[in-house]
Design a protein around this motif. Structure first.
Motif, PDB file in Angstrom:
ATOM      1  N   GLU A  56       3.919   0.439 -14.149  1.00  9.47           N
ATOM      2  CA  GLU A  56       5.172   0.752 -13.715  1.00  9.47           C
ATOM      3  C   GLU A  56       5.271   1.601 -12.459  1.00  9.47           C
ATOM      4  OE1 GLU A  56       8.116   1.490 -15.286  1.00  9.47           O
ATOM      5  OE2 GLU A  56       7.541   0.628 -17.320  1.00  9.47           O
ATOM      6  N   SER A  57       4.167   1.656 -12.008  1.00  8.85           N
ATOM      7  CA  SER A  57       4.144   2.089 -10.328  1.00  8.85           C
ATOM      8  C   SER A  57       4.452   1.195  -9.322  1.00  8.85           C
ATOM      9  CB  SER A  57       2.993   2.986 -10.080  1.00  8.85           C
ATOM     10  OG  SER A  57       1.896   1.953 -10.187  1.00  8.85           O
ATOM     11  N   PHE A  58       4.336  -0.143  -9.915  1.00  8.19           N
ATOM     12  CA  PHE A  58       4.615  -1.438  -8.730  1.00  8.19           C
ATOM     13  C   PHE A  58       6.207  -1.483  -8.585  1.00  8.19           C
ATOM     14  CE2 PHE A  58       0.858  -3.154 -10.882  1.00  8.19           C
ATOM     15  CZ  PHE A  58      -0.267  -2.526 -10.052  1.00  8.19           C
ATOM     16  N   ASP A  59       6.281  -2.019  -7.608  1.00 11.66           N
ATOM     17  CA  ASP A  59       7.861  -2.370  -6.840  1.00 11.66           C
ATOM     18  C   ASP A  59       8.575  -3.133  -8.109  1.00 11.66           C
ATOM     19  OD1 ASP A  59       9.891  -2.655  -5.560  1.00 11.66           O
ATOM     20  OD2 ASP A  59       8.964  -3.627  -3.953  1.00 11.66           O
ATOM     21  N   LYS A  60       9.633  -2.610  -8.762  1.00 14.48           N
ATOM     22  CA  LYS A  60      10.496  -3.397  -9.693  1.00 14.48           C
ATOM     23  C   LYS A  60      11.546  -4.164  -8.732  1.00 14.48           C
ATOM     24  CE  LYS A  60       8.932  -0.973 -13.228  1.00 14.48           C
ATOM     25  NZ  LYS A  60       9.739  -0.092 -13.895  1.00 14.48           N
ATOM     26  N   ASN A  61      11.640  -4.067  -7.764  1.00 12.41           N
ATOM     27  CA  ASN A  61      12.463  -4.900  -7.046  1.00 12.41           C
ATOM     28  C   ASN A  61      11.748  -6.326  -6.651  1.00 12.41           C
ATOM     29  OD1 ASN A  61      14.778  -3.154  -6.848  1.00 12.41           O
ATOM     30  ND2 ASN A  61      14.173  -2.248  -5.221  1.00 12.41           N
ATOM     31  N   ARG A  62      10.501  -6.194  -6.458  1.00 16.22           N
ATOM     32  CA  ARG A  62       9.656  -7.301  -6.136  1.00 16.22           C
ATOM     33  C   ARG A  62       9.623  -8.129  -7.737  1.00 16.22           C
ATOM     34  NH1 ARG A  62       4.809  -7.841  -3.155  1.00 16.22           N
ATOM     35  NH2 ARG A  62       4.521 -10.044  -2.779  1.00 16.22           N
ATOM     36  N   ILE A  63       9.410  -7.317  -8.656  1.00 17.35           N
ATOM     37  CA  ILE A  63       9.126  -7.951  -9.818  1.00 17.35           C
ATOM     38  C   ILE A  63      10.511  -8.952 -10.426  1.00 17.35           C
ATOM     39  CG2 ILE A  63       8.709  -7.708 -12.226  1.00 17.35           C
ATOM     40  CD1 ILE A  63       6.983  -5.480 -11.701  1.00 17.35           C
ATOM     41  N   ILE A  64      11.618  -8.393 -10.026  1.00 20.10           N
ATOM     42  CA  ILE A  64      12.952  -9.024 -10.381  1.00 20.10           C
ATOM     43  C   ILE A  64      13.515 -10.138  -9.388  1.00 20.10           C
ATOM     44  CG2 ILE A  64      13.297  -7.315 -12.022  1.00 20.10           C
ATOM     45  CD1 ILE A  64      15.611  -6.444  -9.544  1.00 20.10           C
ATOM     46  N   GLN A  65      12.456 -10.326  -8.430  1.00 22.24           N
ATOM     47  CA  GLN A  65      12.925 -11.355  -7.486  1.00 22.24           C
ATOM     48  C   GLN A  65      13.117 -12.676  -8.133  1.00 22.24           C
ATOM     49  OE1 GLN A  65      10.078 -11.332  -4.457  1.00 22.24           O
ATOM     50  NE2 GLN A  65      11.342  -9.999  -3.062  1.00 22.24           N
ATOM     51  N   ASP A  66      14.076 -13.535  -7.679  1.00 21.94           N
ATOM     52  CA  ASP A  66      14.371 -14.949  -8.129  1.00 21.94           C
ATOM     53  C   ASP A  66      13.188 -15.826  -8.426  1.00 21.94           C
ATOM     54  OD1 ASP A  66      16.923 -14.377  -9.061  1.00 21.94           O
ATOM     55  OD2 ASP A  66      17.855 -14.914  -7.327  1.00 21.94           O
ATOM     56  N   ASN A  67      12.471 -15.936  -6.957  1.00 20.08           N
ATOM     57  CA  ASN A  67      11.185 -16.643  -6.790  1.00 20.08           C
ATOM     58  C   ASN A  67      10.171 -16.021  -6.762  1.00 20.08           C
ATOM     59  OD1 ASN A  67      12.914 -19.343  -6.814  1.00 20.08           O
ATOM     60  ND2 ASN A  67      13.319 -18.665  -4.911  1.00 20.08           N
ATOM     61  N   LEU A  68       9.823 -15.334  -7.763  1.00 14.85           N
ATOM     62  CA  LEU A  68       8.773 -14.133  -7.724  1.00 14.85           C
ATOM     63  C   LEU A  68       7.502 -14.980  -7.428  1.00 14.85           C
ATOM     64  CD1 LEU A  68       7.362 -11.370  -8.142  1.00 14.85           C
ATOM     65  CD2 LEU A  68       7.292 -11.713 -10.501  1.00 14.85           C
ATOM     66  N   GLU A  69       6.447 -14.425  -6.411  1.00 16.34           N
ATOM     67  CA  GLU A  69       5.320 -15.035  -5.971  1.00 16.34           C
ATOM     68  C   GLU A  69       4.420 -13.925  -5.598  1.00 16.34           C
ATOM     69  OE1 GLU A  69       4.680 -18.389  -3.379  1.00 16.34           O
ATOM     70  OE2 GLU A  69       6.304 -19.631  -4.674  1.00 16.34           O
ATOM     71  N   LEU A  70       3.209 -13.801  -6.109  1.00 19.11           N
ATOM     72  CA  LEU A  70       2.339 -12.844  -5.755  1.00 19.11           C
ATOM     73  C   LEU A  70       0.860 -13.335  -5.606  1.00 19.11           C
ATOM     74  CD1 LEU A  70       3.101 -10.496  -8.599  1.00 19.11           C
ATOM     75  CD2 LEU A  70       3.753 -10.000  -6.217  1.00 19.11           C
ATOM     76  N   ASN A  71       0.146 -12.786  -4.407  1.00 20.60           N
ATOM     77  CA  ASN A  71      -1.298 -13.106  -4.208  1.00 20.60           C
ATOM     78  C   ASN A  71      -1.920 -11.975  -3.993  1.00 20.60           C
ATOM     79  OD1 ASN A  71      -1.181 -16.220  -3.345  1.00 20.60           O
ATOM     80  ND2 ASN A  71       0.932 -15.570  -2.739  1.00 20.60           N
ATOM     81  N   GLY A  72      -3.029 -11.683  -4.752  1.00 23.85           N
ATOM     82  CA  GLY A  72      -3.889 -10.688  -4.358  1.00 23.85           C
ATOM     83  C   GLY A  72      -5.397 -10.925  -4.747  1.00 23.85           C
ATOM     84  N   GLU A  73      -6.285 -10.086  -4.234  1.00 26.76           N
ATOM     85  CA  GLU A  73      -7.697 -10.123  -4.280  1.00 26.76           C
ATOM     86  C   GLU A  73      -8.058  -8.349  -4.783  1.00 26.76           C
ATOM     87  OE1 GLU A  73     -11.586 -12.257  -2.258  1.00 26.76           O
ATOM     88  OE2 GLU A  73      -9.764 -12.000  -1.124  1.00 26.76           O
ATOM     89  N   GLY A  74      -8.999  -8.384  -5.369  1.00 29.73           N
ATOM     90  CA  GLY A  74      -9.468  -7.299  -6.099  1.00 29.73           C
ATOM     91  C   GLY A  74     -11.086  -7.294  -5.926  1.00 29.73           C
ATOM     92  N   THR A  75     -11.636  -6.202  -5.634  1.00 29.35           N
ATOM     93  CA  THR A  75     -12.991  -6.050  -5.927  1.00 29.35           C
ATOM     94  C   THR A  75     -13.454  -4.756  -6.430  1.00 29.35           C
ATOM     95  OG1 THR A  75     -13.185  -4.993  -3.486  1.00 29.35           O
ATOM     96  CG2 THR A  75     -13.705  -7.415  -3.925  1.00 29.35           C
ATOM     97  N   CYS A  76     -14.469  -4.669  -7.185  1.00 35.99           N
ATOM     98  CA  CYS A  76     -15.131  -3.649  -7.693  1.00 35.99           C
ATOM     99  C   CYS A  76     -16.563  -3.310  -7.607  1.00 35.99           C
ATOM    100  CB  CYS A  76     -14.599  -3.141  -9.392  1.00 35.99           C
ATOM    101  SG  CYS A  76     -15.200  -1.787  -9.943  1.00 35.99           S
ATOM    102  N   ILE A  77     -16.906  -2.606  -6.778  1.00 33.57           N
ATOM    103  CA  ILE A  77     -18.305  -2.592  -6.417  1.00 33.57           C
ATOM    104  C   ILE A  77     -18.760  -1.119  -6.174  1.00 33.57           C
ATOM    105  CG2 ILE A  77     -20.126  -3.515  -4.475  1.00 33.57           C
ATOM    106  CD1 ILE A  77     -17.905  -5.354  -3.623  1.00 33.57           C
ATOM    107  N   MET A  78     -19.765  -0.747  -7.126  1.00 33.19           N
ATOM    108  CA  MET A  78     -20.150   0.397  -7.039  1.00 33.19           C
ATOM    109  C   MET A  78     -21.810   0.546  -6.689  1.00 33.19           C
ATOM    110  SD  MET A  78     -17.715   2.284  -7.741  1.00 33.19           S
ATOM    111  CE  MET A  78     -18.234   3.912  -8.566  1.00 33.19           C
ATOM    112  N   ILE A  79     -22.268   1.736  -6.187  1.00 36.39           N
ATOM    113  CA  ILE A  79     -23.933   1.625  -6.079  1.00 36.39           C
ATOM    114  C   ILE A  79     -24.305   1.947  -7.052  1.00 36.39           C
ATOM    115  CG2 ILE A  79     -25.354   3.058  -4.614  1.00 36.39           C
ATOM    116  CD1 ILE A  79     -23.388   3.113  -2.242  1.00 36.39           C
ATOM    117  N   SER A  80     -23.891   2.869  -8.108  1.00 42.04           N
ATOM    118  CA  SER A  80     -24.574   3.242  -9.346  1.00 42.04           C
ATOM    119  C   SER A  80     -23.443   3.332 -10.185  1.00 42.04           C
ATOM    120  CB  SER A  80     -25.097   4.586  -9.060  1.00 42.04           C
ATOM    121  OG  SER A  80     -24.154   5.700  -8.882  1.00 42.04           O
TER     122      SER A  80
END
Length: 203
Positions: A56-80
């Motif tokens: 819900e916190s994401f940009d709703k205007n972006r979500i309803i775009q006609d030609n919606l395209e998203l590119n993302g990269e995520g990491t989760c790295i913990m020492i412990s």
């Protein structure tokens, strides 16, 4: 006489008026919350609701775009801790098919299936959220274009977190900026030595 008496009785019959009860907004809200309190949600429904609240916190205007395209990269790295290592890169775009789907462009040898299932779960929930928000019956492909795996540090919850962070990153890099140098350092292949044990047992 009898007819007159009958008419007389009809004339003086008292009809009870229907009482209309006025219910306040507060009472309606209290009643509604009482009903919701009795609803038992399954684990999947609770998880779905939890992720939908995050989305819900994401940009709703972006979500309803006609030609919606998203590119993302995520990491989760913990020492412990339990969620030690996960890394996912994706792109989302319109599908020409009649259904939305998660597509893997990464070989299963690169990331074992058990970790892929965690990525699939978050990706499918995100697709469901987008379709609900748009309401235009448009379908989407959530394509995993890159990932990495550490043989000892990888954790299921870390790949789930990494997928969510990749979605965050696709909306705004400030929400999650992948630490790629740390990724490269962590994915150094470890040598696995298989020792063949000889059995002294003889038939």
């Amino acid at each position: 006489m009898k007819i007159f008496d009958l008419f007389k009785n009809f004339k003086f019959i008292k009809t009870k008026s229907k009482e209309v009860k006025v219910i306040s907004i507060e009472e309606v809200a209290k009643e509604s919350s009482a009903v919701n309190a009795n609803i038992v949600y399954s684990r999947e429904e609770l998880e779905r609701n939890e992720y939908f609240e995050k989305f819900e916190s994401f940009d709703k205007n972006r979500i309803i775009q006609d030609n919606l395209e998203l590119n993302g990269e995520g990491t989760c790295i913990m020492i412990s801790g339990s969620d030690r290592y996960g890394h996912v890169k994706f792109k989302l775009y319109s599908s020409a098919k009649n259904n939305s789907e998660v597509v893997w462009s990464v070989n299963e040898k690169v990331l074992p299936k058990v970790y892929r299932d965690c990525v699939d779960k978050v990706a499918n929930l995100f697709i469901d959220f987008i379709e609900k928000e748009r309401g235009d019956l448009k379908k989407f492909i959530f394509e995993i274009i890159d990932t990495s795996y550490h043989p000892t540090e990888a954790r299921l919850i870390a790949y789930e977190a990494a997928t969510f962070r990749a979605i965050q990153n696709s909306f705004d890099e400030k929400l999650h900026k992948p630490n790629l140098n740390l990724v490269k350092r962590e994915i150094k292949k470890e040598k696995v030595i298989k020792i063949k044990r000889k059995s002294n047992f003889k038939l």
